[in-house]
Structures are given as C-alpha cells and as structure tokens.
Design a protein around this motif. Structure first.
Motif, mmCIF file in Angstrom:
data_model
loop_
_atom_site.group_PDB
_atom_site.id
_atom_site.type_symbol
_atom_site.label_atom_id
_atom_site.label_comp_id
_atom_site.label_asym_id
_atom_site.label_seq_id
_atom_site.Cartn_x
_atom_site.Cartn_y
_atom_site.Cartn_z
ATOM 1 N N THR A 18 -76.247 -73.337 15.208
ATOM 2 C CA THR A 18 -77.830 -72.705 15.619
ATOM 3 C C THR A 18 -78.313 -72.148 14.398
ATOM 4 O O THR A 18 -79.282 -72.405 13.759
ATOM 5 C CB THR A 18 -77.678 -71.675 16.802
ATOM 6 O OG1 THR A 18 -77.406 -72.560 17.944
ATOM 7 C CG2 THR A 18 -78.930 -70.903 16.743
ATOM 8 N N SER A 132 -79.554 -72.974 20.837
ATOM 9 C CA SER A 132 -80.838 -73.136 20.663
ATOM 10 C C SER A 132 -81.849 -74.005 21.288
ATOM 11 O O SER A 132 -82.933 -74.143 21.176
ATOM 12 C CB SER A 132 -81.196 -73.347 18.982
ATOM 13 O OG SER A 132 -80.711 -74.667 18.584
ATOM 14 N N PHE A 166 -84.561 -68.602 21.873
ATOM 15 C CA PHE A 166 -85.100 -70.015 21.801
ATOM 16 C C PHE A 166 -85.538 -70.590 23.049
ATOM 17 O O PHE A 166 -86.112 -71.520 23.291
ATOM 18 C CB PHE A 166 -84.043 -70.951 21.418
ATOM 19 C CG PHE A 166 -83.362 -70.455 19.828
ATOM 20 C CD1 PHE A 166 -84.250 -70.503 18.569
ATOM 21 C CD2 PHE A 166 -82.122 -69.798 19.828
ATOM 22 C CE1 PHE A 166 -83.674 -70.237 17.502
ATOM 23 C CE2 PHE A 166 -81.737 -69.302 18.553
ATOM 24 C CZ PHE A 166 -82.552 -69.654 17.266
ATOM 25 N N ILE A 183 -88.545 -71.606 17.611
ATOM 26 C CA ILE A 183 -88.174 -72.891 17.852
ATOM 27 C C ILE A 183 -86.768 -73.416 17.240
ATOM 28 O O ILE A 183 -86.040 -72.704 16.493
ATOM 29 C CB ILE A 183 -89.190 -73.949 17.174
ATOM 30 C CG1 ILE A 183 -90.479 -73.473 17.539
ATOM 31 C CG2 ILE A 183 -89.072 -75.148 17.486
ATOM 32 C CD1 ILE A 183 -90.988 -73.473 18.937
ATOM 33 N N SER A 184 -85.921 -73.937 18.022
ATOM 34 C CA SER A 184 -84.728 -74.559 17.925
ATOM 35 C C SER A 184 -84.543 -74.771 16.433
ATOM 36 O O SER A 184 -85.252 -76.009 15.828
ATOM 37 C CB SER A 184 -84.422 -75.705 18.608
ATOM 38 O OG SER A 184 -83.086 -76.345 18.281
#
Length: 393
Positions: A18, A132, A166, A183-184
């Motif tokens: 992540t 995420s 996330f 956002i991821s």
C-alpha cells in the motif's frame, strides 16, 4: 527544503504494498522527500526482501530498516533489545520535536511503547489503513467463520489524530473527524508506469530463462495458506485437494503455456513442492515476482480463496478466477459469491467443467489485458497533491 517520512510497516506485506506506491507518487510531486521503512518483526522484514519486485520498488523510494530482532533470546539479550528500542524512541522523539520528520504507520504507534509519541506529536503522525483495495461485506462475514481471527486484540484507533482510509465504510465505522479518504495507491498511474517500465522486463527475463515467450502469455496461480481453513467444505483437507486439482486443469488445458505459481509468505513450500513433484507437472514453475507484474500479460489469474493480490490482477486487466470449494454454510452466508466480488470475474465453487471452459475461453481471446480504472495521481486536482499540500509541506 527536504521532507522526511518515517514509515512503520506492520508484519504483513499488504502494508508495504500500500505505502510504497503512495511514497513513489509523493516523490514524483516532490523529489526532496526521503523515506525510511521500519519493520519490528524479522519475519516481515525477511518477507519483504524475498519479494523481489516489491523490495526493488521500496529501495527506489527509501531504506528498509529492522528495529526488532530474530527469534527467542536470553535474558541479557532481551535487556539489550529493550535498551535499543528506548534509544531508537529517543532519537525519533528528537526528530519529531525538531520538525525533521513525519510518521506514517499501520498500527504500531497505537500500542506501547510507541504510542507515547502520539501524545506529543499527533499532528504529524498518520495512521494508514493497511489494505488500499475496496472491501466487501463478504470479507467480514468470512472472517467471522475463522475462529482464530476472533482472538486478535482490537486496536485503539482513537489514539491516532489523523487516519488515512481507502474505504469510505471505515470512515463511517471509525468516525469522520480527522479522517482522510484517499484512492488506492495501487491504481495510481505512477505505480502503473513503474510496473510496466521495471517489472515487465523482469517477467520477460524469467520466462526466457525457462524457455517460454512472454508475448504468448501464461497462467498465474496465486497461493496462500495451505492447511486448515474454516469455511471450506473440509476445513482440514480442501486446500490441499484443490491445489493438485487446479494445477491439473491448468496444465491439461493450457495448450503448453507455462503455469506460474506465486507463493505467499505464509505458503508451506514443503507441501507445495511435494504436490508438484508427486503429479509431475512439466509446465509448472514457481515465481516470486509481484502479482501486479505477472498480471500484465496473464491469460488468467486464479486463487483457491480470495486474496488481495487478485485485486492487483484485476486492476491490470487480467481475468480473475476464484476456484474454490466452500462449505454450504459459507456459500449461504456469502450468498454464493466471492469473499470480495469487486475484483473477481468468475467465482467457481467445485465445478471443474466451468473452470475448464474459462481456461479455454482465455486462450481463444485475442484481446490484450487493459488496465482498469487508473487514477491520475500527478494531476493538479489529485488527492495525492492535496495530501502533499495539506500535510507534508
């Protein structure tokens, strides 16, 4: 002016997966940002170093530092380690006091002894959500079937002022105050281009070494835990029975293309090797390349229960399959779907013919994998730039 970020990873690879793309994105915005990644657990430290592409990517953004130790120790060694931890904390305290760093963590600073830092420097400490990817309610439902997960001590999120999520559902659960929704990072264009530029050549080289051609494609089989797993038809045997069944179907209908088996750090390699040797699969190979890298040109990516790495495969456009054998109770609770249907194209429960047809369909398709829902993290309006402006500088 340069900026430093000290990152405390948790003991699972997912936190590293992540944060590395996130740091990569921040460094693209500001090249003066420097990062140190700290690992308390030696096994986690070793797992990251063994994950070839992830470790390569981490090294491009910073340094991986072990602040814990290995195995059991004598009383004298334990005293030494406590003194070492105390010295590390004092140095970190001084860096924070002088405004020379900010801290990202995945739970380590919610517990003693590190939580003392949150009492004094809460404005420059950020607690990140480890995964995420977008979660699904089926994940919690399946977790409730896993008795061992109920024994985990619950973390006190509220000692952290800033929490980076996330999943919007986490904000509803933990509260909106000082919550930052991102956002991821694994969908950022910066990460995508990094995988294509540096990861794909590594995959091509691997396939060349085993006498296959990258352009023709291949199949990817994601491994996880091998052994007892509640929720399976036979909690003790289902996974060990599924592995040779999955490999046989892939090997039989792959038309000679290689099957690349991607183990997880928790995979029992002795059992896996015995299964492969027993059935004498001649086009099955073990690889430690990152799933994102493998997914770029994979015909399909299969696992026997949902893995977050399937989300990587889905993002990079590969066909994702969850070929499993859940119990009737699990299927009822999951409503006949995957643990996370957000990232699974085909959910197959104990149906070999259906899996066979999906394999054959993937071979007949001439379409190249296309990345799904890429996020333009470098644009002026991106959430990454907002995070940089609001919390880094």
């Amino acid at each position: 002016m340069s900026y430093n970020i000290d990152i405390f990873l948790n003991n699972k690879l997912i936190s590293c997966d992540t944060i590395v793309p996130f740091i990569m994105s921040l460094q693209k915005i500001d090249g003066s940002i420097k990062a140190n990644y700290y690992m308390i657990d030696y096994r986690g430290f070793s797992d990251i170093k063994n994950n070839q592409f992830l470790y390569y990517s981490l090294k491009k953004t910073g340094e991986l530092i072990l602040i814990g130790s290995t195995g059991n120790h004598s009383k004298l060694k334990k005293i030494y380690l406590k003194l070492k931890t105390l010295l590390f904390l004092l140095k970190l305290f001084l860096k924070l006091f002088l405004g020379k760093t900010k801290i990202f963590h995945f739970g380590a600073l919610s517990y003693k002894p590190y939580n003392i830092l949150t009492l004094f420097f809460s404005k420059i400490i950020f607690r990140f959500e480890a995964s995420s990817w977008i979660s699904h309610k089926n994940g919690k439902i399946f977790d409730n079937l896993l008795n061992q997960r109920n024994l985990v001590v619950q973390e006190n999120y509220y000692v952290n002022k800033y929490k980076v999520y996330f999943n919007s559902s986490f904000i509803k659960e933990k509260g909106k105050k000082n919550s930052i929704l991102m956002i991821s990072p694994r969908t950022y264009r910066t990460w995508y281009e990094h995988v294509i530029q540096f990861g794909v050549p590594k995959c091509k080289s691997f396939l060349k070494d085993i006498n296959y051609t990258y352009e023709k494609g291949y199949f990817v089989y994601i491994m996880g835990h091998i052994g007892h797993l509640e929720g399976m038809e036979d909690a003790n045997k289902s996974l060990e029975l599924l592995i040779p069944k999955t490999l046989k179907l892939l090997s039989t209908y792959s038309e000679g293309l290689p099957i690349l088996v991607k183990p997880h750090s928790v995979t029992n390699m002795d059992i896996l090797h015995k299964i492969i040797e027993k059935h004498n699969f001649n086009n099955v190979y073990i690889t430690y390349l990152h799933t994102a890298v493998l997914s770029v040109n994979a015909k399909l990516v299969v696992s026997n229960y949902f893995s977050n790495t399937q989300a990587d495969a889905y993002f990079f456009g590969a066909t994702t399959v969850e070929f499993t054998h859940y119990s009737k109770l699990a299927l009822k609770k999951l409503k006949g779907k995957s643990i996370n249907p957000n990232y699974i194209d085909y959910f197959i429960n104990n149906d070999e013919n259906k899996f066979k047809s999906i394999i054959q369909k993937s071979l007949s398709s001439k379409n190249k994998n296309k990345v799904r829902n890429i996020y333009e993290d470098f644009e002026q309006s991106s959430k990454v730039r907002s995070f940089y402006k609001n919390y880094i500088i």
